[in-house]
Design an enzyme around this catalytic site. Structure first.
Site, PDB file in Angstrom:
ATOM      1  N   ARG A  60       0.889  -1.166  -0.004  1.00 34.74           N
ATOM      2  CA  ARG A  60      -0.128  -0.137   0.107  1.00 34.74           C
ATOM      3  C   ARG A  60       0.903   1.401  -0.105  1.00 34.74           C
ATOM      4  O   ARG A  60       0.552   2.172  -0.701  1.00 34.74           O
ATOM      5  CB  ARG A  60      -1.027  -0.144   1.144  1.00 34.74           C
ATOM      6  CG  ARG A  60      -2.080  -0.935   1.126  1.00 34.74           C
ATOM      7  CD  ARG A  60      -3.001  -1.186   2.174  1.00 34.74           C
ATOM      8  NE  ARG A  60      -4.258  -2.010   1.810  1.00 34.74           N
ATOM      9  CZ  ARG A  60      -5.240  -2.325   2.583  1.00 34.74           C
ATOM     10  NH1 ARG A  60      -4.974  -2.184   3.982  1.00 34.74           N
ATOM     11  NH2 ARG A  60      -6.217  -3.179   2.084  1.00 34.74           N
ATOM     12  N   TYR A  65      -6.343  -0.898  -6.905  1.00 33.90           N
ATOM     13  CA  TYR A  65      -5.730  -2.155  -6.225  1.00 33.90           C
ATOM     14  C   TYR A  65      -5.019  -1.843  -5.035  1.00 33.90           C
ATOM     15  O   TYR A  65      -4.741  -0.732  -4.375  1.00 33.90           O
ATOM     16  CB  TYR A  65      -4.845  -2.746  -7.243  1.00 33.90           C
ATOM     17  CG  TYR A  65      -3.657  -2.233  -7.990  1.00 33.90           C
ATOM     18  CD1 TYR A  65      -2.969  -0.974  -7.264  1.00 33.90           C
ATOM     19  CD2 TYR A  65      -3.282  -2.459  -8.983  1.00 33.90           C
ATOM     20  CE1 TYR A  65      -1.850  -0.457  -7.991  1.00 33.90           C
ATOM     21  CE2 TYR A  65      -2.223  -1.968  -9.675  1.00 33.90           C
ATOM     22  CZ  TYR A  65      -1.314  -0.680  -8.985  1.00 33.90           C
ATOM     23  OH  TYR A  65      -0.494  -0.479  -9.590  1.00 33.90           O
ATOM     24  N   GLU A  66      -4.905  -3.008  -4.398  1.00 31.66           N
ATOM     25  CA  GLU A  66      -4.261  -3.098  -2.819  1.00 31.66           C
ATOM     26  C   GLU A  66      -5.123  -2.491  -1.882  1.00 31.66           C
ATOM     27  O   GLU A  66      -5.024  -1.936  -0.711  1.00 31.66           O
ATOM     28  CB  GLU A  66      -3.147  -2.476  -2.501  1.00 31.66           C
ATOM     29  CG  GLU A  66      -1.814  -3.081  -3.698  1.00 31.66           C
ATOM     30  CD  GLU A  66      -1.685  -4.508  -3.489  1.00 31.66           C
ATOM     31  OE1 GLU A  66      -1.977  -5.092  -2.250  1.00 31.66           O
ATOM     32  OE2 GLU A  66      -1.221  -5.181  -4.400  1.00 31.66           O
ATOM     33  N   GLY A  67      -6.488  -2.696  -2.191  1.00 28.64           N
ATOM     34  CA  GLY A  67      -7.760  -2.215  -1.507  1.00 28.64           C
ATOM     35  C   GLY A  67      -8.151  -0.660  -1.792  1.00 28.64           C
ATOM     36  O   GLY A  67      -7.225   0.245  -2.039  1.00 28.64           O
ATOM     37  N   GLN A 111      -9.373   2.073   2.056  1.00 20.05           N
ATOM     38  CA  GLN A 111      -8.364   2.823   2.738  1.00 20.05           C
ATOM     39  C   GLN A 111      -9.110   3.649   3.938  1.00 20.05           C
ATOM     40  O   GLN A 111      -8.543   3.845   4.856  1.00 20.05           O
ATOM     41  CB  GLN A 111      -7.436   3.691   1.945  1.00 20.05           C
ATOM     42  CG  GLN A 111      -6.633   2.756   1.054  1.00 20.05           C
ATOM     43  CD  GLN A 111      -6.314   1.505   1.378  1.00 20.05           C
ATOM     44  OE1 GLN A 111      -5.439   1.481   2.542  1.00 20.05           O
ATOM     45  NE2 GLN A 111      -6.073   0.309   0.752  1.00 20.05           N
TER      46      GLN A 111
END
Length: 589
Positions: A292, A436-438, A443
């Site tokens: 992240r 992506y990556e949340g 977040q």
């Protein structure tokens, strides 16, 4: 076509003048990471980015990756194998990895700076070793010694690459819906069966072997996120046998087209458990937290290159006369940099870039302090800051980085919209970083729904304490007071949320995104006040030009010109609650 030039002066100013990153050499394990060493590394990273990665960025986007349905193999664009080999041979894959397995053991902060250059010059290329770094972290922290010995040396050397196999067609954020199964075998291994999608580097021709880290469920495991385990599944087994983990196709994407984004089918593929049964999510978050911050740096890196292109264009493109009279009477028109609206867009880019760089590097430095500082109290405080800043860096730098890149395109007019200039590619490449990556919405929920609550609410207390400590060193009273106003607005918003959150969880959800933005704006303010303070003090030092220092001070002034009003709008958004969001029925949309 303009070429990327690594902004080494701006990077060095933040590292050594503002953050005093050279002091990391006082931490056990970082003794060699002095200023001379770090500067030498960044000089070499700049050469790699400028001369090897950048020249194939646009051609890689045009060519893309190719999938052969018969062999189920993927070919990367022309020049990528050679570029990856230069990256691996230079030792960049193991920059911050453990020396025990062949890494260089340098601070994560150094890797973050190198990541910025790689993202600016060729994001698609940087994705391949970037995912490997996450796999290295997860294995280092959670795998057995046997798995570490077998897989870490080649991953760290860049001879092999790693992947993160989380998402499935029916499951993204809600990993409790994972259907991939893991069946225990008599030899201690597991047979992994299932389909994963959107797997970066799942199949490619850059390396001989690919190490997949796969989330799956064991027989009888809880059918929730608490029943997920993590497995190591290599493309090739130790005896050279092909493991049945095959690419089923490539995604057709908006951007990062030279990064192979694969559908992966595991057909009773042999794998080994990482960590404990049903604790896969805990292991995977080791990868995701590292990733992240890296994704946040992607937003910064792409915006930096876009700024370089648009600034050069604005200085050369002749169009109309200055509103106050001709600035270049010998020409038929003035360069567009004389026009206030163009300057508005260029200034927005400069202010974002330099402030975001300081935020990202400060977070990276705290990551190193949290792991290596000899004082436990310092480690704990630094860890609090990393915990609270990780979703902020990821979301804010990708949201505002995308907007900054869009401003670069807009300032160039029709030229920015064409492939003759690279900005349109940078805009397309950068869009995924907000997802992506949340997603950035996730977040925000992580910040408000988790980070503000854990450790008895200690993280925001640490944040405010450190922000005020940084402001105590600022001499400019106007900047200091403006930052205090931002901090007060943030604190009032947090108190409002605390007073209303217990009665309705949807209020928390509605407030999450503006709250993250308010945290980001406040942090940016303290970073700018700090940088302007250093620039003012060093104005006549001769280390950098007077224009360099004056540019920092004037950028800080521009930031504070609108920061208070932006904060007030965000506060109003938070305190508006959920009603205008949630009072629609589904049919009324």
């Amino acid at each position: 076509m303009p070429q990327y030039i690594a902004p080494l002066n701006d990077m060095s100013f933040v590292l050594f003048d503002v953050l005093k990153a050279q002091d990391l050499s006082l931490c056990p394990g970082f003794e060699d990471a002095n200023e001379e060493m770090i500067r030498a590394i960044l000089d070499e990273a700049a050469k790699l980015s400028e001369n090897i990665l950048d020249p194939i960025n646009q051609s890689g986007d045009i060519e893309g990756c190719h999938y052969d349905p018969e062999t189920k193999l993927v070919t990367t664009p022309k020049g990528f194998k050679e570029a990856y080999r230069a990256f691996a041979d230079g030792g960049w894959s193991g920059l911050s990895a453990s020396p025990e397995y062949g890494g260089q053991g340098l601070p994560s902060l150094v890797k973050i700076v190198v990541d910025e250059m790689a993202c600016s010059s060729n994001l698609s290329m940087g994705m391949y070793p970037g995912l490997s770094h996450g796999a290295i972290d997860a294995l280092t922290m959670h795998a057995s010694d046997e798995l570490k010995d077998k897989y870490l040396p080649n991953l760290i050397a860049g001879e092999w690459t790693g992947t993160m196999c989380l998402t499935e067609p029916q499951c993204g954020t809600d990993l409790g819906l994972v259907r991939t199964k893991a069946e225990p075998q008599d030899d201690g291994s597991y047979n992994i069966t299932g389909t994963k999608i959107w797997i970066t580097g799942g199949e490619q021709d850059l390396v001989e072997n690919i190490v997949h880290l796969v989330l799956a469920k064991l027989p009888g495991a809880p059918d929730t996120s608490k029943g997920i385990s993590l497995f190591l599944v290599p493309k090739f087994l130790e005896d050279g046998t092909r493991n049945p983990a095959f690419c089923g196709g490539l995604e057709h994407k908006m951007g990062i087209k030279a990064s192979a984004t694969c559908v992966m089918n595991f057909e009773n593929a042999k794998g080994w458990l990482i960590g404990k049964e049903n604790e896969g999510l805990k292991c995977m978050f080791t990868m995701m937290n590292s990733a992240r911050i890296m994704v946040g740096v992607q937003g910064l890196g792409l915006a930096e290159k876009a700024y370089q292109i648009s600034l050069g264009f604005a200085k050369e493109r002749l169009q109309s006369r200055s509103l106050t009279g001709a600035k270049h009477p010998e020409e038929k028109a003035d360069p567009i940099i004389v026009h206030p609206d163009v300057r508005r867009m260029l200034t927005q880019q400069k202010v974002f870039l330099e402030g975001a760089r300081c935020m990202a590097y400060w977070t990276g430095m705290n990551l190193d302090l949290s792991e290596k500082h000899p004082d436990q109290a310092v480690r704990e405080e630094a860890d609090d800051l990393v915990q609270i800043m990780t979703p902020i860096v990821k979301a804010y730098l990708t949201d505002e980085g995308y907007f900054s890149t869009d401003q670069a395109l807009q300032s160039m007019g029709g030229a920015g919209f064409t492939q003759d200039w690279e900005v349109e590619q940078l805009l397309r490449d950068g869009r995924i970083a907000r997802i992506y990556e949340g997603t950035n919405g996730i977040q925000s929920l992580d910040l408000v729904g988790r980070k503000l609550m854990i450790k008895g609410g200690r993280l925001p207390k640490t944040y405010f304490k450190v922000m005020h400590e940084m402001l105590a060193k600022v001499d400019n009273e106007q900047h200091k007071e403006q930052c205090k106003t931002l901090l007060n607005t943030l604190q009032k918003s947090l108190m409002w949320l605390a007073g209303n959150a217990m009665q309705d969880a949807e209020i928390v959800g509605a407030a999450a995104t503006p709250m993250l933005k308010l945290f980001s704006l406040t942090t940016m303010g303290v970073m700018w006040a700090t940088m302007a303070n250093v620039a003012t003090a060093d104005l006549t030092s001769g280390k950098y030009s007077e224009d360099f220092y004056q540019g920092k001070v004037k950028a800080a002034d521009h930031f504070f010109r609108t920061a208070k009003s932006q904060a007030e709008l965000l506060q109003a958004d938070i305190e508006a609650g959920k009603e205008t969001l949630m009072n629609f029925t589904a049919e009324q949309f």
